[in-house]
Design an enzyme around this catalytic site. Structure first.
Site, short mmCIF file in Angstrom:
data_model
loop_
_atom_site.label_atom_id
_atom_site.label_comp_id
_atom_site.label_asym_id
_atom_site.label_seq_id
_atom_site.Cartn_x
_atom_site.Cartn_y
_atom_site.Cartn_z
CB CYS A 1 -3.97 24.61 55.11
SG CYS A 1 -3.72 24.42 56.66
NE ARG B 1 -2.14 25.93 49.69
CZ ARG B 1 -2.56 27.23 49.21
NH1 ARG B 1 -2.36 27.46 47.84
NH2 ARG B 1 -3.12 27.89 49.70
CD1 TRP C 1 3.19 24.40 57.12
CD2 TRP C 1 2.03 26.01 58.29
NE1 TRP C 1 4.20 25.06 57.68
CE2 TRP C 1 3.51 26.32 58.32
CE3 TRP C 1 1.22 26.91 59.20
CZ2 TRP C 1 4.24 27.26 58.87
CZ3 TRP C 1 2.04 27.74 60.00
CH2 TRP C 1 3.41 27.93 59.63
CG ASN D 1 -5.78 27.69 53.93
OD1 ASN D 1 -4.98 27.82 55.00
ND2 ASN D 1 -5.67 27.80 52.90
N GLY D 2 -6.64 28.47 57.43
CA GLY D 2 -6.81 29.58 58.06
C GLY D 2 -6.53 29.63 59.45
CD GLU E 1 15.98 35.66 47.51
OE1 GLU E 1 15.63 35.98 48.90
OE2 GLU E 1 15.49 34.60 47.28
CE LYS F 1 15.23 31.22 48.48
NZ LYS F 1 14.70 32.49 48.21
CD GLU G 1 13.35 30.20 51.89
OE1 GLU G 1 14.16 30.52 50.81
OE2 GLU G 1 12.05 30.31 52.08
CG HIS H 1 30.41 48.81 61.91
ND1 HIS H 1 31.18 49.70 62.44
CD2 HIS H 1 30.45 48.93 60.68
CE1 HIS H 1 31.57 50.65 61.58
NE2 HIS H 1 31.11 50.23 60.42
CE LYS I 1 6.26 29.21 45.95
NZ LYS I 1 7.71 29.70 46.10
C1 F6R Z 1 11.67 32.56 50.45
C2 F6R Z 1 10.06 32.56 50.35
C3 F6R Z 1 9.22 33.44 51.31
C4 F6R Z 1 8.32 34.14 50.70
C5 F6R Z 1 7.49 35.05 51.74
C6 F6R Z 1 6.44 36.13 50.74
O1 F6R Z 1 11.98 31.88 49.63
O2 F6R Z 1 9.35 32.00 49.57
O3 F6R Z 1 10.15 34.36 52.02
O4 F6R Z 1 8.91 35.34 49.78
O5 F6R Z 1 6.67 34.15 52.38
O6 F6R Z 1 5.62 35.26 50.19
P1 F6R Z 1 4.89 35.93 49.05
O7 F6R Z 1 5.93 36.74 47.88
O8 F6R Z 1 4.00 34.86 48.20
O9 F6R Z 1 4.04 37.17 49.51
#
Ligand code: F6R
Length: 614
Positions: free
Chosen positions: A2, A27, A75, A101-102, A487, A491, A494, A510, A609
């Site tokens: 949002c 976002r 969102w 937002n929230g 990681e 990526k 996502e 395992h 985001k």
């Molecule tokens: C992955 C990603 C998310 C954030 C997670 C935490 O690419 O961006 O997994 O890492 O939502 O977000 P922050 O770091 O902003 O607390």
């Protein structure tokens, strides 16, 4: 998650609002809307499912005049993404418009009470409850808007940043926040609102960051007044934003994500500037200087974070345990906050967050604070909620990260954790001078090695094309490179929506080995470090099952290069710094696969985001 934009001033509000929404697109959202107080005194609301560009098309033949307005990207949480549930929402009198937002936790109870009083609801959202409640208080009690907002918010449980327009008072916007960020921009005879500063910086660098339970009253030709829910005046300094437009634009790259991958060498230089001093042979973090005793005598570190930041925390654990000889636990913030953790004042909690707004991380910090722990924040977004909630901390200074999939923030977080481990180890005398000096020199050399690595972009693009067909991927790594495998897998899933799992390489037999066949590509980080021989055996086991291997190898490697179906060379570095390099080809692999599949790389479906709800 949002986005909120608001404008009150002398310009036509609509273009400012639309541009602002576009700045907040990163976002993550699924619908968008705008409310305007038009020149002829109407309150006009336009909203659509989809992108801001869809909203623009929808409003193209409508009245978009007026110098006051609020706008929103939603969102979905309560109610599916459609134009009815999109914000702004209008009160039952048709006079108030709200964006939010929230999450309003007690919305069901409030909604029932309002329905019993005969108020009808149009949407399935929690937000509409808020505007109806404010309007109900206003009309029943004959209060002014500010008092009505104060009374209503005292009855509300949850997290919110809101902005409200009143048709009968076109010279005012009221905004409030609790646990969701909100920034007021102050220009010449004009005011702006934003979920962060990005919609504002084009017009002014003067902002007020609202705190929890602040209500801002923005009135034409008056100073912004900030009060609390009981009308006590709250004093706020006007802050200068250190952010420029170039930082939030694509700069010739097709996507923010690619721009941010390529920015990493410069980002790390910024992150280390004045902290890693090769000439003086030291690593200096002001947070460590200022809190030396507290940190030196920590009984234990607990790292709390989510997603990519949690992966950085796993690397931080190895660094701190290896070099500082202090035990470290790494917890998902979302689990930690509900786990009744045993913490006391001898514990130091490190909270890692790019956005500085993640709701679970914030709640975990509050819990740890209540139990006496000292909180150290590692964040990117300057002035965000987490740095303000912590006792001390270090910014990663990598600039705004707009692509939803985190890239440069991860390497920035790992760099700060490395500096923290080195600076603390030096204070505690748990690192040899020789190793300390080699690590300083090597850390300083990492940005140039990243440049060398990024030159393999075309090769990685080629490899990606070959593997776009896959429906599943396995990522393997060991030691410092195990979190890199996690990681890399995150990526890929996502942004390309391909299922991927990261595993410590030795765990393969395992369980996950059952999945391996010719259809399942396996990405293996197989650099020449102490575990090299062990990882070689894993590759043999994978090849024996006819899977294709993409290996991340040391430059001078011969053996793995001969075994792998594709390989990417990594410049040499010390083992604990390998994640800073090994992550980059995995970011690029995910990026190019997603592009080949035609996915929306910067705004992947369902993702946000800034995860400001739990
Ligand atoms: C992955 C990603 C998310 C954030 C997670 C935490 O690419 O961006 O997994 O890492 O939502 O977000 P922050 O770091 O902003 O607390």
């Amino acid at each position: 998650m949002c986005g909120i934009v608001g404008y009150l001033g002398k310009r036509n509000a609509y273009p400012v609002l639309i541009k602002g929404l576009k700045r907040l697109e990163y976002r993550g959202y699924d619908s968008a809307g705008v409310a305007l107080l038009t020149e002829n005194g109407d309150l006009r609301v336009y909203k659509t499912k989809g992108k801001v560009s869809d909203l623009e098309s929808f409003a193209s033949d409508k009245d978009t005049t007026g110098c006051v307005g609020i706008a929103h990207t939603r969102w979905a949480t309560h109610g599916e993404p459609n134009s009815t549930n999109a914000h702004p929402h209008i009160s039952y009198t048709g006079n108030l418009a709200i964006i939010h937002n929230g999450i309003i936790e007690n919305y069901a109870v409030l909604k029932k009470q309002l329905q019993e009083k005969g108020i009808e609801f149009k949407s399935n959202t929690d937000t509409e409850v808020l505007v109806q409640l404010i309007e109900y208080v206003r009309t029943r009690k004959n209060f002014d808007l500010l008092t009505s907002v104060q009374v209503a918010l005292r009855a509300v449980i949850g997290a919110y940043a809101i902005a409200i327009l009143d048709k009968d008072d076109p010279d005012q916007i009221i905004a409030a926040r609790k646990s969701s960020p909100l920034v007021v921009g102050i220009g010449e005879e004009e005011f702006f609102l934003g979920s962060d500063a990005s919609p504002i910086i084009e017009y002014t660098d003067k902002v007020i960051y609202l705190d929890d339970k602040d209500i801002a009253v923005i009135r034409r030709n008056k100073e912004v007044e900030v009060v609390d829910f009981h009308n006590a005046k709250m004093n706020h300094d006007i802050t200068k934003v250190e952010l420029n437009l170039a930082q939030i634009e694509k700069g010739g790259f097709p996507h923010f994500m690619l721009k941010e991958i390529f920015e990493q060498p410069d980002c790390l230089r910024d992150c280390m500037r004045g902290r890693v001093n090769v000439d003086a042979n030291n690593v200096v973090l002001s947070a460590i200087i200022d809190n030396k005793e507290r940190l030196m005598n920590a009984r234990r570190f607990i790292i709390i974070a989510c997603g990519t930041s949690w992966h950085a925390g796993l690397i931080g654990k190895q660094l701190i345990e290896n070099y500082c000889q202090i035990p470290v636990e790494v917890e998902y913030a979302s689990e930690f906050r509900y786990s009744n953790p045993v913490i006391n004042e001898k514990d130091v909690v490190i909270a890692i967050s790019q956005s500085g707004e993640t709701a679970d991380t914030l709640a975990a910090i509050e819990l740890a604070k209540k139990r006496g722990a000292f909180i150290y924040g590692i964040c990117n977004a300057i002035g965000s909620s987490i740095p303000r909630a912590t006792h001390t901390g270090s910014y990663i200074h990598v600039g705004p990260e707009i692509g939803v999939a985190s890239t440069k923030a991860f390497t920035g977080q790992v760099t700060v954790l490395t500096m923290l481990a080195l600076a603390l180890a030096k204070e505690r005398n748990t690192i040899s001078n020789e190793e300390y000096l080699s690590l300083i020199a090597e850390l300083d050399a990492i940005p140039n090695k990243m440049v060398e690595l990024l030159e393999q972009g075309e090769k990685i693009k080629e490899i990606s094309r070959i593997f776009t067909y896959a429906r599943n991927f396995l990522y393997l790594g060991r030691g410092y490179n195990y979190p890199v495998a996690l990681e890399g897998a995150l990526k890929l899933k996502e942004i390309s929506y391909i299922h991927a799992e990261g595993y410590p390489a030795a765990e393969m037999k395992h369980g996950p080995i059952a999945l391996i066949d010719e259809e399942m590509p396996v990405v293996v980080i197989a650099t020449k470090n102490v575990l090299y021989e062990k990882v070689l055996s894993n590759i043999q086991e994978i090849k024996a099952r006819h899977a294709r291997v993409i290996a991340i190898v040391s430059k001078d490697d011969v053996t793995v290069k001969n075994m792998a179906d594709a390989y990417i060379e990594l410049p040499h570095t010390m083992e604990c710094l390998e994640p800073l390099l090994a992550t980059i080809p995995l970011q690029m692999l995910a990026y190019y696969i997603a592009v080949c599949k035609g996915k929306d790389v910067d705004q992947p479906r369902n993702l946000a985001k800034s995860v400001t709800v739990e």
